[in-house]
Design an enzyme around this catalytic site. Structure first.
Site, PDB file in Angstrom:
ATOM      1  N   VAL A  46      14.320 -12.368  12.551  1.00 47.82           N
ATOM      2  CA  VAL A  46      13.251 -11.379  12.339  1.00 47.82           C
ATOM      3  C   VAL A  46      12.720 -11.543  10.924  1.00 47.82           C
ATOM      4  CG1 VAL A  46      12.635  -8.937  12.310  1.00 47.82           C
ATOM      5  CG2 VAL A  46      14.444  -9.742  13.836  1.00 47.82           C
ATOM      6  N   LYS A  60      11.440  -9.353  18.345  1.00 44.72           N
ATOM      7  CA  LYS A  60      11.862  -8.947  16.999  1.00 44.72           C
ATOM      8  C   LYS A  60      11.976  -7.432  16.898  1.00 44.72           C
ATOM      9  CE  LYS A  60       9.816 -13.025  14.870  1.00 44.72           C
ATOM     10  NZ  LYS A  60       8.545 -13.589  14.406  1.00 44.72           N
TER      11      LYS A  60
HETATM   12  N1  HSE Z   1       6.532 -17.984  15.840  1.00 38.67           N
HETATM   13  C1  HSE Z   1       7.125 -17.037  14.958  1.00 38.67           C
HETATM   14  C2  HSE Z   1       6.043 -16.280  14.225  1.00 38.67           C
HETATM   15  C3  HSE Z   1       8.036 -17.764  14.004  1.00 38.67           C
HETATM   16  O1  HSE Z   1       4.900 -16.739  14.230  1.00 38.67           O
HETATM   17  O2  HSE Z   1       6.312 -15.220  13.655  1.00 38.67           O
HETATM   18  C4  HSE Z   1       8.826 -16.832  13.125  1.00 38.67           C
HETATM   19  O3  HSE Z   1       9.719 -16.069  13.859  1.00 38.67           O
END
Ligand code: HSE
Ligand code: NDP
Length: 312
Positions: free
Chosen positions: A125, A197
């Protein structure tokens, strides 16, 4: 422990950056084994010499490791690897929010019942921004009332680039080239990465596991932005309801100024006010820093278990 011997699964954007940190950083950490999908493939950050390169099983079954780091992503493989590692009483460090927001509770129970095991996921996260650590700290008094933030860097990057004149497709391609997007970018643009997250943060904030499926999720696919309008993918939770959706923001409000790869989390605590963490939410070096910080805890002798009361 003289040095922490680590097996690393994945040598992509984050894994290769972690390799650089381990090689040049101050901790007594040794990278002993690496597993990738295609060892023979030419890659910008070449695999290091003097490290055993092999299949994942050579890591999950090895008896010369003190911890295993998973920087691959996805679900079934990482779940089986985590079970194997934790079941042997070894710490498992991961950045894999998809895994944790689905199977986190089961992995925490396994770790809690196996002496020596630990489950750490600072990088899952906020990328390099220490959101999980701060929520864990503030959760100790049981007084968190609300979480609100921009948890997906790729969508913030896309929406702020579109406000500068990029098309949606151009901005998404740029986020992919920079290594910010998930291997399957639909997780970013459909809001699932932010939902995962938020589920992890809410589980820690209120001490009850909340899987991704409990998050009401809306993404930014097909969004069009009128000039001058500021839209961001906002994640919010109040202890019961968890929601991710694009929202129009007024210029000048805190989240409106987050652009590019920045992620932000605001934590409201009863009788204590609000706390805000802001920083690079994606990218190899920033994210690897969070994994390296998890390794520092292991070097110090800690064996924390994410989703367990007070981390243990
Ligand atoms: N793909 C995710 C983002 C990577 O763009 O936040 C980081 O967790
Ligand atoms: P990448 O796609 O850049 O790298 C993935 C790595 O995993 C590659 O080295 C790949 O091997 C390896 N791999 C894939 N499948 C297997 C397999 N079956 N067995 C062994 N190795 C395999 O991913 P990222 O580094 O971007 O992301 C890794 C994790 O970190 C994900 O969980 C992601 O969500 C998370 N994360 C990423 C952030 C970022 O900014 N990129 C930020 C925060 C978290 P090969 O090299 O041979 O293809």
């Amino acid at each position: 422990m003289e040095r922490l011997r680590v097996g690393l699964i994945g040598w992509g954007t984050v894994g290769s950056a972690l390799g650089g940190l381990i090689a040049g950083g101050p901790l007594p950490v040794e990278l002993v084994r690496i597993a990738v999908r295609e060892p023979a493939r030419e890659r910008a950050s070449g695999l290091p010499e003097g490290v055993d390169i092999g299949p994942v099983e050579a890591i999950t079954r090895a008896d010369d490791l003190d911890a295993v780091v998973e920087l691959v992503g996805g679900m079934d493989g990482p779940r089986a690897w985590a079970q194997a590692v934790l079941g042997r009483g070894l710490p498992f460090v991961t950045a894999n929010k998809a895994l944790l927001a689905t199977h986190g509770a089961e992995l925490a129970v396994l770790a809690g019942g196996t002496p020596g095991a630990a489950l750490l996921a600072s990088a899952s996260v906020g990328g390099g921004a220490p959101m999980l650590e701060v929520v864990e700290h503030l959760a100790a008094t049981g007084a968190i009332t609300r979480l609100r933030g921009l948890l997906n860097a790729t969508t913030t990057f896309i929406l702020s680039s579109m406000a500068q004149g990029s098309s949606y497709d151009e901005a998404l391609s740029a986020a992919q080239r920079a290594g910010y997007a998930e291997a399957d970018p639909s997780f970013d643009v459909e809001g699932r990465d932010a939902a995962q997250k938020l589920a992890i943060l809410a589980s820690v904030a209120w001490g009850r596991f909340r899987p991704e499926r409990e998050v009401e999720t809306h993404g930014i696919v097909g969004i069009s932005l009128e000039p001058g309008r500021i839209v961001r993918l906002v994640a919010e939770a109040d202890g019961e309801d968890l929601r991710v959706k694009p929202m129009e923001l007024l210029p000048g409000v805190a989240f409106a100024s987050a652009t590019g790869v920045e992620s932000v989390l605001e934590i409201e605590v009863r009788d204590a006010g609000s706390f805000r963490i802001r920083g690079p939410g994606a990218g190899g070096r920033a994210t690897a820093g969070a994994v390296y910080a998890d390794l520092a805890r292991l070097v110090a002798g800690e064996r924390p278990i994410l989703f367990s009361p007070r981390g243990r």
